[in-house]
Each structure stands twice: as C-alpha cells, then as structure tokens.
Design an enzyme around this catalytic site. Structure first.
Site, PDB file in Angstrom:
ATOM      1  N   GLU A 320      23.027 123.297 -64.617  1.00 34.57           N
ATOM      2  CA  GLU A 320      22.976 124.003 -65.908  1.00 34.57           C
ATOM      3  C   GLU A 320      24.345 124.115 -66.568  1.00 34.57           C
ATOM      4  O   GLU A 320      24.552 124.957 -67.435  1.00 34.57           O
ATOM      5  CB  GLU A 320      22.354 125.394 -65.731  1.00 34.57           C
ATOM      6  CG  GLU A 320      20.979 125.382 -65.098  1.00 34.57           C
ATOM      7  CD  GLU A 320      20.577 126.727 -64.518  1.00 34.57           C
ATOM      8  OE1 GLU A 320      21.149 127.746 -64.940  1.00 34.57           O
ATOM      9  OE2 GLU A 320      19.710 126.760 -63.632  1.00 34.57           O
ATOM     10  N   GLY A 321      25.299 123.284 -66.143  1.00 37.03           N
ATOM     11  CA  GLY A 321      26.628 123.305 -66.744  1.00 37.03           C
ATOM     12  C   GLY A 321      27.614 124.234 -66.071  1.00 37.03           C
ATOM     13  O   GLY A 321      28.791 124.276 -66.459  1.00 37.03           O
TER      14      GLY A 321
END
Length: 372
Positions: A320-321
C-alpha cells in the site's frame, strides 16, 4: 498507442550536472564516503533536478492506484475478492499504516480508482471519477481487459503524471491498493524475466497459507501460458494478464520519466509496472528509486533486471505504499545534506591551520567558518 514511442521521449538525468554534483561533494567538510549511500542519492537528485546544489524535496506526494483483480476469486489473496474499496476507505479515513505515515510526514495522498469492483457511491467522486472498468478479468482463463481499456488506462496514468508535474510535485511515492494485484504483477514479472511461476510466487501483503500459495502458483502458471504469446507488445501484455490499475501505473511511470519527475517504487506491483515500462523505454528506470524490499520474490527479480538497489530492508510487507514512504525521509535527508553542508576552506587560506594550540576558525550558527 505504441508504448515503444516513449523510448524517444525519455532522456536520462543530466550527466554533466551529476559530475558537477560529484565535484561539489568532494569539497564538502565531511569526507567522501562518510555519508554512504546518501551521497549517491544527493547526486542522483541533482542530475534529476538539473541543479547544483540540489534543491530540497518540498512537495512530495503519495499516489496510489486502486483496483480489484478477478483472479482473487480463486482464493489467492489474504483478502476477499472485490474488497479493495475497503482498503481505499480505510486509507481515506486515516486507518492504514500508509495513512498514519503520510500524516506523520505531512505528505498528501492521492488515490486513483482505475478498476475497483464496487459501486462508485461508496467512495468520493474525486477517487472514482477516473475508473476505467469495474474490476479486471480472471487472468488465468480470460483477459484482464480489452485492448481499448488497456489504452484508456495507460492514458489515465499519463494524465495523472502530467497533472502532478504541472502542479509542482517534485517527487512521487508510488503504491497500489489492490486485491489480487500481486498475482497479476508476479505473472508480468515471470513473463518478462522468462522464469517459472514457482520462482515468483510470494505470499502477498496480507499473507496467505500454504494451500492459498499453491492456488496462487497455479493461477500464475496458467496466466503465464496466456502471457507468453503476447510478450512482443507491452500494451497487449497488460490487457491480457495485467489490470486497469497496473496499466495506469505503467503509463504514470513512463510519463513521470518524460516529465523528469522522480518516483520511489514500493513493492511488487509497482516494480512489475516499472519492468513493463522499462521494456518500452530502457532509460526510464534512471528516474526511479526502489524504496524497500517487500519480501516478494517477484520484486527481487524485477529490481535485479532493472539494476535498482532498494533503499530499505526493514521487513515491511504490508504494501500500500508504506515501505516506499518510509524511504522518503532518507531521500529528503540526502538532499538536505548535499545542499546545506558547507564546503572546506580553500587550501592556503590559513583557516585550517592551528595557532597557539587553538583552531584558527570556529563554526558559526550558519555553518560558515569565521575567524576568531
């Protein structure tokens, strides 16, 4: 659209500026090599910005492309199929690791729905207005999307990159919010690296048990049979075994390189898109940094192929970064050190000579050397 056209549009970061940055580094008060990889990062940023000394990273941005993948119906993910919108909602509500870190680092987050499988009314219009299609096909038995949808998704990524470059964003942290995305990404990497499914199959950010891993491996194997005949056309490859979010991310990466906008990659999904983009434009990886080691074997394959060395290895697998965002302060630190450390006094000025057992100069608050 032919992605190979990007090869003529992308130039490498300025080599002459990088040499100037290296020469300036030799003159700083801290000995060369003492700052390790921070020196390399500062010089890379100078070349990307065409500026010596390097400018600070003042307007970073997290960009997350979101989508659902039909292959998740096979039970290859730790999350239920069609639930990527829940990840988006949690991120918007500030309840994910990425959201917490972004809040802590004061970095804005932009989420782009390229292919979520949910009613648009569940999310803000600013997120869903770019959607290419609702979910992606089951890549083990059918195409992820049509050729027209693949082109639309790539053009979406290009448009997002242009918007951010025009708005003054000076560095992007790139990630994904997907369910089933690592299966599609691993298929792309296996196809482009010419390896088998078992070599690239990992357990994803949510984690899966052994039975789910075997199902995932089988799905990648079947998808690979469909991918190999179309390896000569990157756009067709994305349509066959990618997804709207992956195609958009590929277009985004290519256009960021065109616009000289540096990008920090996160995990296996962004690495897969980067590998597709490299296939189209071999200079493009010069504009990217690998933020972290995600633990996915496919990511390792992709980064090795692009000669990208991850900045961090902290065992962060949440995706998710988050891992890429953790690398951002390191890049910002490199820029600050390269720009703000003072240079040594020129030889023969007497400022480095001791007098009566005392140093001839002291360092003032501004970092400049002043006489006693």
């Amino acid at each position: 659209m032919n992605l190979d056209d990007f090869s003529d549009l992308i130039e490498r970061p300025d080599g002459g500026v990088r040499r100037d940055a290296e020469e300036r580094r030799e003159r700083l008060i801290v000995p060369p090599g003492a700052l390790g990889r921070l020196d390399e990062l500062g010089e890379w940023l100078s070349a990307a910005q065409q500026a010596v000394p390097v400018k600070p990273i003042d307007q970073p941005l997290v960009v997350l492309f979101a989508g659902d993948h039909g292959v998740a119906e096979l039970g290859v993910s730790g999350r239920a199929a069609g639930t990527a919108h829940e990840l988006v909602r949690a991120t918007l509500d500030g309840a994910t690791p990425l959201a917490v870190l972004a809040r802590r680092f004061s970095v804005p987050v932009r989420i782009v729905d390229a292919g979520l499988d949910c009613d648009p009314e569940l999310l803000p219009e600013s997120v869903v207005r770019h959607r290419v299609r609702r979910g992606s096909g089951r890549i083990d038995i059918e195409d992820a999307m049509t050729a027209e949808e693949a082109e639309q998704a790539v053009r979406l990524g290009i448009a997002i990159a242009d918007e951010e470059a025009d708005s003054g964003t000076d560095l992007v942290v790139l990630g994904d919010l997907s369910v089933g995305g690592t299966t599609a990404a691993s298929t792309l990497i296996a196809a482009l690296c010419g390896t088998d499914a078992s070599v690239v199959t990992g357990r994803g950010g949510a984690g899966i048990d052994d039975l789910a891993w075997m199902r995932k491996c089988a799905a990648i194997r079947d998808a690979l049979r469909r991918a190999r005949p179309v390896l000569g056309d990157q756009l067709e490859l994305l349509a066959t075994v990618g997804g709207a979010d992956l195609a958009a991310m590929t277009g985004f990466l290519l256009q960021c390189a065109v616009r000289r906008l540096p990008v920090i990659l996160d995990g296996v999904v962004s690495s897969a898109c980067a590998l597709v983009a490299q296939r189209a434009a071999f200079r493009a990886p010069d504009w990217w940094l690998a933020g972290q080691v995600s633990g996915e074997p496919a990511q390792t394959k992709a980064l090795d192929r692009m000669a990208l060395n991850p900045l961090l290895d902290h065992g962060v697998i949440v995706g998710e970064g988050s891992g890429a965002l953790l690398a951002l302060p390191l890049v910002q630190a490199a820029a600050a050190l390269a720009a703000e450390l003072p240079e040594r006094a020129p030889a023969g000025t007497g400022e480095d000579v001791e007098k009566d057992g005392d140093e001839a100069g002291t360092t003032g608050a501004s970092g400049e050397t002043v006489d006693d």
